[in-house]
Design an enzyme around this catalytic site. Structure first.
Site, PDB file in Angstrom:
ATOM      1  N   CYS A  10     -18.942   5.667  -3.158  1.00 50.24           N
ATOM      2  CA  CYS A  10     -19.269   4.416  -3.845  1.00 50.24           C
ATOM      3  C   CYS A  10     -20.721   4.029  -3.580  1.00 50.24           C
ATOM      4  CB  CYS A  10     -18.330   3.304  -3.375  1.00 50.24           C
ATOM      5  SG  CYS A  10     -18.662   1.684  -4.103  1.00 50.24           S
ATOM      6  N   CYS A  49     -14.975  -1.196   2.867  1.00 50.73           N
ATOM      7  CA  CYS A  49     -14.707   0.123   3.449  1.00 50.73           C
ATOM      8  C   CYS A  49     -15.540   0.317   4.710  1.00 50.73           C
ATOM      9  CB  CYS A  49     -15.046   1.236   2.460  1.00 50.73           C
ATOM     10  SG  CYS A  49     -13.985   1.319   1.007  1.00 50.73           S
ATOM     11  N   CYS A  77     -15.435   0.383  -7.843  1.00 45.98           N
ATOM     12  CA  CYS A  77     -14.655   0.352  -6.606  1.00 45.98           C
ATOM     13  C   CYS A  77     -13.698   1.537  -6.634  1.00 45.98           C
ATOM     14  CB  CYS A  77     -13.878  -0.956  -6.461  1.00 45.98           C
ATOM     15  SG  CYS A  77     -12.935  -1.045  -4.917  1.00 45.98           S
ATOM     16  N   GLN A  93       2.955  -5.035  -1.285  1.00 41.92           N
ATOM     17  CA  GLN A  93       2.261  -3.905  -0.690  1.00 41.92           C
ATOM     18  C   GLN A  93       1.074  -3.532  -1.583  1.00 41.92           C
ATOM     19  OE1 GLN A  93       2.879  -2.854   2.268  1.00 41.92           O
ATOM     20  NE2 GLN A  93       4.854  -3.828   2.624  1.00 41.92           N
ATOM     21  N   PHE A  97      12.106 -10.626   7.598  1.00 39.74           N
ATOM     22  CA  PHE A  97      10.775 -10.758   7.000  1.00 39.74           C
ATOM     23  C   PHE A  97      10.787 -10.015   5.656  1.00 39.74           C
ATOM     24  CE2 PHE A  97      10.344 -10.534  11.632  1.00 39.74           C
ATOM     25  CZ  PHE A  97       9.667 -11.709  11.926  1.00 39.74           C
ATOM     26  N   CYS A 151       2.072  -3.315   9.971  1.00 38.92           N
ATOM     27  CA  CYS A 151       0.676  -3.131   9.548  1.00 38.92           C
ATOM     28  C   CYS A 151      -0.270  -3.247  10.736  1.00 38.92           C
ATOM     29  CB  CYS A 151       0.311  -4.160   8.477  1.00 38.92           C
ATOM     30  SG  CYS A 151       0.477  -5.879   9.017  1.00 38.92           S
TER      31      CYS A 151
END
Length: 418
Positions: A63, A78, A152, A252, A279, A373
Site C-alpha cells: 500500500c 497496518c 486499502c 467479525q 457473550f 481476540c
C-alpha cells in the site's frame, strides 16, 4: 533526541522492532529483526531514518500509504506490510505461544489460519471536514493526524470501490471541523455506515437522506445507533441463518476468519444437545449451533440480543434458542446454572472472561470452546480452567486483522471423566 545506528533484535508485541541500547530497549516501527538501521531516538521511541542493512525478510509494502514515507503520512492501520509472509505468520503465532507460556501453559499450537488482502468486510474510518475537502482515512499511529486514503489492500473491494460514496455521505453528515468515526460493514444487501461523534442538525439529516438515496450500494446510514435512512435492511449470514445487525453492532471483521472460528467451535461442540453461548453477540456461534442443538445465548447488549432473537424466530429448521440479557462480567452464569449444559462457548471482549471462567472451573461442564481476540487474557482464562482439571485439546491462532499485531485464537477444552 539523538541519532543512533542500532541492530534490531526482535519484534515486540505491537509489531515494532526492538533494539537493545545502553539506555534500554528502543521501539522502532517499520523495522525487522537483524536489520541495522539509523533511528532518531527519543527516550524509548525510535523513528526510522534509513535502513543500512535490510533483513532478507523485508518486502515491498502493498500500500502506498504504509510506512514512514507513506502518502499523506504513515497510516496507522497496518504495522507489518514490510515483513515477509514467513516472518509475519511466525510472529502472529508466537503472540499466542508466548502468552500461554507466560501462564505456564505449553499445549500444541496449530499453524496460523492466514488472512489475505481484500477480506476485511468491516473497517473503522476517521473523517474530518476541512476548508477544502473532507478527509477520510485512518489515524497515524499514536496520533490524531488523519491519513487520507485512496486505497486499502486489506479492505474488501466492495468497500474500496465506494470510498467516494462514503466521502460524499460523510460530507453531508459533517456539521463541524471536529473529527468523527465511521464504521463501515459490507453486508449482503450493501454497505452499512454507522457514524459516531457528530451532532446532526435537521438540515444535515435531510442532506444525508438525499445523498444516500442517490447512491447505489448503501443499505443503511445511522448516527450513534439511530437509523437515519435504511433503503434496504443490512443482512449477513451465519450458516443458513440470516441476521440483520443493529446499527454499529459488533461483527467479525472478515468472513473467512469467522467461518474458521465457527468450524472449530462446531467440531468441538460435536453432538452436545444443550449448549450455552456466552457473550453471544448477534449469534455468530449460537445460530450456527442451533442448527444441531438447543442453545441458550447470553449477552449484555440488548440490541445485539434482539437481533439474534429475531433471526432465530424467523428461521426454519433450528433447535430451540433461548436468550438472556446479562452482564457476564458482573454476574457470570454460576456453576450450578452451568450444569444444565453439555458444552459452553464463550467469546468475550478483549478483557476476557475471568469471572465466568472461575464459575466454569467449578461447573464440570464436559466441553468448553474459548474464542478470544486477546492472547494475554485468553492465557489467563485457560490457566483458571486447567487449574481446575480441564485439559486443553487444541489451540488455533487465526489472523483476522491482516498486517496488524492483533491475532484471534480458538482454544478447546475437555473435562476428563473420572
Amino acid at each position: 533526541m539523538s541519532t543512533q545506528t542500532v541492530t534490531i533484535a526482535r519484534l515486540g508485541a505491537q509489531g515494532d522492532g526492538i533494539a537493545q541500547t545502553e539506555a534500554g530497549p528502543v521501539y522502532a516501527p517499520f523495522t525487522l529483526p537483524g536489520e541495522t538501521v539509523a533511528l532518531a531516538v527519543n527516550k524509548a521511541h525510535g523513528t526510522l531514518i534509513s535502513v543500512k542493512e535490510p533483513s532478507p525478510d523485508r518486502v515491498e509494502p502493498k500500500c502506498r500509504h504504509f510506512g514512514p514515507d507513506g502518502v499523506n503520512g504513515a497510516c496507522g492501520g497496518c504495522a507489518l506490510q514490510h515483513a515477509s509472509d514467513d516472518l509475519y505468520h511466525a510472529f502472529k503465532r508466537s503472540l499466542v505461544i508466548d502468552a500461554l507460556k507466560s501462564k505456564g501453559l505449553t499445549p500444541d499450537v496449530a499453524p496460523l489460519v492466514i488472512a489475505h488482502p481484500g477480506e476485511r468486510r468491516r473497517a473503522v474510518f476517521t473523517a474530518r471536514r476541512t476548508e477544502k475537502e473532507l478527509l477520510l482515512g485512518f489515524n497515524q499511529a499514536e496520533s490524531h493526524h488523519i491519513v487520507a486514503i485512496s486505497e486499502c489492500p486489506i479492505a474488501s473491494p466492495g468497500i474500496v470501490s465506494r470510498l467516494a460514496t462514503i466521502r460524499k455521505i460523510a460530507a453531508a453528515m459533517a456539521s463541524s471541523a471536529e473529527p468523527f468515526r465511521i464504521t463501515v460493514l459490507e453486508t449482503n444487501s450493501g454497505l452499512d455506515l454507522a457514524f459516531e461523534g457528530i451532532k446532526l442538525a435537521d438540515r444535515q439529516r435531510r442532506l444525508t437522506v438525499e445523498a444516500v438515496l442517490g447512491e447505489r450500494g448503501i443499505a443503511r446510514v445511522s448516527l450513534n445507533g439511530e437509523i437515519i435512512v435504511e433503503p434496504v435492511k443490512p443482512a449477513i449470514d451465519f450458516g443458513s441463518v440470516t441476521v440483520s445487525p443493529p446499527p454499529g453492532g459488533f461483527t467479525q471483521a472478515t468472513r473467512p476468519a469467522e467461518e474458521a472460528m465457527a468450524k472449530l467451535v462446531l467440531e468441538h461442540v460435536g453432538k452436545a444437545k444443550h449448549v450455552a453461548d456466552l457473550f453471544s453477540g448477534i449469534g455468530t456461534f449460537a445460530l450456527r449451533i442451533a442448527q444441531r442443538a438447543r442453545v441458550h445465548a447470553v449477552e449484555g447488549d440488548d440490541k445485539a440480543l434482539k437481533a439474534l432473537d429475531f433471526a432465530a424466530r424467523n428461521s426454519q429448521g433450528l433447535k430451540p434458542v433461548t436468550i438472556e440479557k446479562r452482564d457476564l462480567f458482573r454476574r457470570p452464569l454460576m456453576a450450578q446454572e452451568l450444569k444444565a449444559y453439555d458444552a459452553v462457548v464463550f467469546d468475550p471482549p478483549r478483557a476476557g472472561a475471568e469471572a465466568q471462567c472461575h464459575e466454569l472451573a467449578r461447573s464440570g461442564v464436559k466441553k468448553i470452546a474459548a474464542v478470544s481476540c486477546n492472547p494475554v487474557t485468553l492465557a489467563r482464562d485457560l490457566a483458571i480452567l486447567t487449574a481446575a482439571g480441564y485439559r486443553i485439546t487444541s489451540v488455533t491462532p487465526i489472523d483476522q486483522f491482516l498486517w496488524s499485531a492483533h491475532v484471534e485464537a480458538v482454544a478447546t477444552l475437555e473435562k476428563p471423566q473420572k
